[in-house]
Scaffold this active site. Structure first.
Site, PDB file in Angstrom:
ATOM      1  N   HIS A   6       9.170  -0.226  -3.092  1.00 18.88           N
ATOM      2  CA  HIS A   6       8.899   1.212  -3.106  1.00 18.88           C
ATOM      3  C   HIS A   6       9.979   1.987  -3.865  1.00 18.88           C
ATOM      4  CE1 HIS A   6       7.343   4.999  -1.722  1.00 18.88           C
ATOM      5  NE2 HIS A   6       8.438   5.295  -1.061  1.00 18.88           N
TER       6      HIS A   6
ATOM      7  N   ASP B 246       5.368  -2.517  -4.372  1.00 19.46           N
ATOM      8  CA  ASP B 246       5.507  -1.494  -3.328  1.00 19.46           C
ATOM      9  C   ASP B 246       4.504  -1.790  -2.222  1.00 19.46           C
ATOM     10  OD1 ASP B 246       5.593   0.786  -1.749  1.00 19.46           O
ATOM     11  OD2 ASP B 246       5.442   2.192  -3.428  1.00 19.46           O
TER      12      ASP B 246
ATOM     13  N   SER C  57       6.605   9.141  -3.300  1.00 17.91           N
ATOM     14  CA  SER C  57       6.611   8.906  -1.858  1.00 17.91           C
ATOM     15  C   SER C  57       6.174  10.181  -1.124  1.00 17.91           C
ATOM     16  CB  SER C  57       8.009   8.453  -1.447  1.00 17.91           C
ATOM     17  OG  SER C  57       7.978   7.888  -0.181  1.00 17.91           O
TER      18      SER C  57
END
Lengths: 219, 426
Positions: free
Chosen positions: B379, B346, B180
């Site tokens: 995610h 995601d 991320s």
């Protein structure tokens, strides 16, 4: 070059997957040790792994199936998920000494473009494909009137990924048209023995697969 | 992105959460709190220039290390944490007491094996767990920086980490790994200091923050800034906390870290502690109760202004823009070995964004692997037990070790009964 790619270190750590399929070994024999190699359609990475560990090449792979890619990467190979028809355009000219396309050409959407990319990205290309002129295929079509199913072409017509089948004679014609020079030409028989192509008629009839070392004619 | 808060399926617990530790955090500058781990003052000689044009320094970086640095200093792995993560990735969190946010990844028999790697994780610049951020005192005024803290970028965070790596005397990191926002830092590291990094593993990330992602961040920031207790950013002076705003920001963000499938599997339309709807606005549904818990517990471990600053840093990230609009130019002649990873479900950092990075790397003939792992957990998958992901990363790192003569790692099965990410709802 990354220190990780040091051929000496690769060699020092050699020692796995030594026995590979005979047709892959014939491809490996066309590749200079220590060179840079891209294997297009590398599957689970058997050839790439062999080349890295036994021919000390700097190897990369491109593979359509995510399963194949994951298997390669978890074996420490540098492989990305991608499509030969779409993604070869991303690679700059002359990035590799050899680009390998093993038994994949016949499954591409646009074999001519793919071939041209191979000899653009690589100084040389090593290409193998199932020869549709092989006598068993001709015989099956002649006597049974059905699409042939062989070791090289194992799937029935309705689920085969092979959409652009050709004979050795056809392939040579395409090379000619695409400005591609042939440095070496072999056939691989049913016994996995390689034979240099002398008589075209004989090769096109008796070769189960064709195996070629190519480069751009203008280089 | 997350850490402790994403784990517990908390539909089985009341929505209220205690604020026991909030006093320990709020209003107390990093230097005055007693956080475990190391702290170092950097940029002491001359301040560090920031992308905004401002300068910062000296500043403090708080970090943790796990494992032992070898004599050649060749086994150091830097982990870059996500938006609300921190340096406590492989040990209980000092504020919440919950397991570290990457305990499934870092430790003996894990991909980042502490028996063979020296793993470093530092709180980012602008953070609130010991590294200098808006809640610390501005030496010029003697008051907390609050809203006058300079805007920092992903590039600034990485520059600060590079000073830390210099301080540790590590000439070249074996690997930089992060998911991320951590993945953005990994890309920045590889682009900015290619000679200092052998392998880069950007996970569930992108080379720029998309309009949709900026939009979600803006909703969160507006929620915080609309809370009267935010006090135009000066809440520390009045001893308040913009609790409601932060909770709403976290709730919104949290939804983006999951997937529709994961939410459905975890909660469906099940009701919370009741047989039928209340026909009111209580948390009737388990998913509501869960989100309210996520929101309120977040307040206890995070600083509102830090959240504003760090989300802003992500919004400003655009690696191509830093290189004349051509992403590939960020990686030209890079010796770094890349392994780009994404997850099928995601939608915050989808596979298509990972592929953009891969295409750019390919176009400059960089050494790149790319793996998309099948997961329905959205995610957050990069924080959870995903065997395929862990196996692949382990294999990639082994491949890199092979070239350096470092030992190979073998994953050991995780003790599922102690799975810190175990879904307690389903």
């Amino acid at each position: 070059m990354s220190p990780l790619d040091s051929p000496a270190l690769r060699a020092k750590n050699a020692g796995k997957r030594a026995d590979i399929r005979a047709d892959l070994l014939l491809i490996a024999d066309m590749i200079e040790p220590g060179s840079r190699v891209l294997d297009v359609g590398c599957g689970d990475g058997v050839l790439l792994d062999y080349l890295i560990h036994f021919r000390q090449v700097t190897g990369r792979g491109l593979e359509l199936s995510q399963e194949g890619v994951n298997a390669c990467v978890s074996h420490g190979l540098s492989v990305i998920q991608g499509d030969a028809d779409l993604d070869l355009a991303d690679y700059p000219d002359g990035t590799f000494d050899y680009v390998v396309l093993s038994r994949t050409l016949q499954a591409t959407q646009n074999p001519r473009e793919v071939l041209e990319h191979l000899v653009r990205i690589g100084t040389r290309a090593v290409v193998s494909f199932p020869n549709f002129g092989y006598w068993r295929i001709r015989w099956a079509l002649l006597t049974r009137g059905r699409m042939p199913v062989t070791r090289s072409l194992p799937d029935p017509w309705w689920e085969t990924p092979n959409i652009h089948l050709c004979t050795i004679r056809d392939f040579l014609e395409l090379c000619e048209a695409g400005g591609i020079a042939i440095e070496r030409a072999l056939t691989i028989g049913a016994d996995n023995r390689a034979e240099p192509i002398g008589s075209m008629r004989r090769a096109n009839l008796l070769g189960q697969d064709g195996l070629f070392l190519l480069r751009r004619a203008d280089r | 992105m997350t850490s402790q808060d994403t784990r517990p399926g908390t539909a089985d617990r009341p929505a209220a959460a205690g604020g026991a530790d909030s006093a320990a955090r709020n209003g107390a500058p990093a230097g005055e709190r007693h956080l475990p781990g190391e702290q170092v003052v950097l940029a002491a000689g001359s301040p560090m220039p920031l992308d905004s044009g401002a300068q910062l320094g000296p500043f403090t970086v708080a970090y943790r290390t796990y494992g032992t640095l070898n004599a050649e200093k060749s086994n150091a792995v830097l982990v870059c944490h996500a938006l609300t993560g921190d340096q406590y990735m492989a040990e209980p969190h000092p504020v919440t007491g919950r397991p570290g946010w990457w305990e499934v990844m870092v430790g003996p028999g894990r991909p980042l094996d502490t028996e063979r790697f020296f793993v470093i994780c530092a709180n980012v610049l602008g953070g609130c767990m010991g590294t200098t951020g808006p809640q610390d005192l501005d030496p010029a005024t003697g008051k907390p920086w609050g809203p006058t803290f300079p805007v920092v970028t992903i590039g600034d965070m990485v520059r600060a980490q590079k000073l830390l790596v210099d301080h540790l005397g590590i000439a070249r990191l074996f690997a930089v790994v992060g998911g991320s926002m951590g993945g953005m830092q990994v890309l920045e590291w590889a682009a900015r200091y290619p000679e200092r990094v052998l392998a880069a593993v950007p996970i569930a990330t992108a080379a720029y923050h998309t309009a949709q992602n900026i939009a979600f961040h803006e909703v969160g920031r507006q929620a915080i800034m609309a809370d009267p207790d935010w006090d135009e950013g000066w809440y520390q002076l009045s001893g308040k906390t913009p609790r409601r705003g932060m909770a709403v920001a976290r709730m919104t963000a949290h939804v983006t870290y999951l997937s529709e499938q994961a939410l459905h599997r975890k909660f469906g339309r099940r009701l919370q502690d009741r047989q039928k709807p209340s026909f009111g606005f209580d948390a009737d549904f388990q998913v509501e109760s869960y989100l309210r818990h996520q929101g309120s517990s977040f307040v206890d471990r995070f600083d509102a202004n830090s959240y504003l600053y760090i989300t802003r840093a992500m919004d400003y990230f655009d690696l191509a823009a830093e290189h004349g609009g051509v992403l590939a130019d960020a990686f030209r002649r890079s010796p770094v070995r890349f392994c780009v990873m994404s997850f099928t479900s995601d939608w915050l950092f989808p596979t298509s964004e990972a592929k953009r990075i891969v295409h750019a790397l390919n176009s400059v003939a960089a050494d790149v692997s790319f793996v998309e792992c099948d997961s329905d957990k959205g995610h957050d998958a990069f924080l959870l037990i995903e065997p395929e992901f862990h196996e692949t990363l382990n294999g990639f790192l082994n491949g890199c070790c092979e070239g350096l003569g470092l030992p190979q790692g073998q994953l050991r099965p995780l003790d599922q009964s102690h799975d810190p990410t175990r879904d307690r709802v389903t």
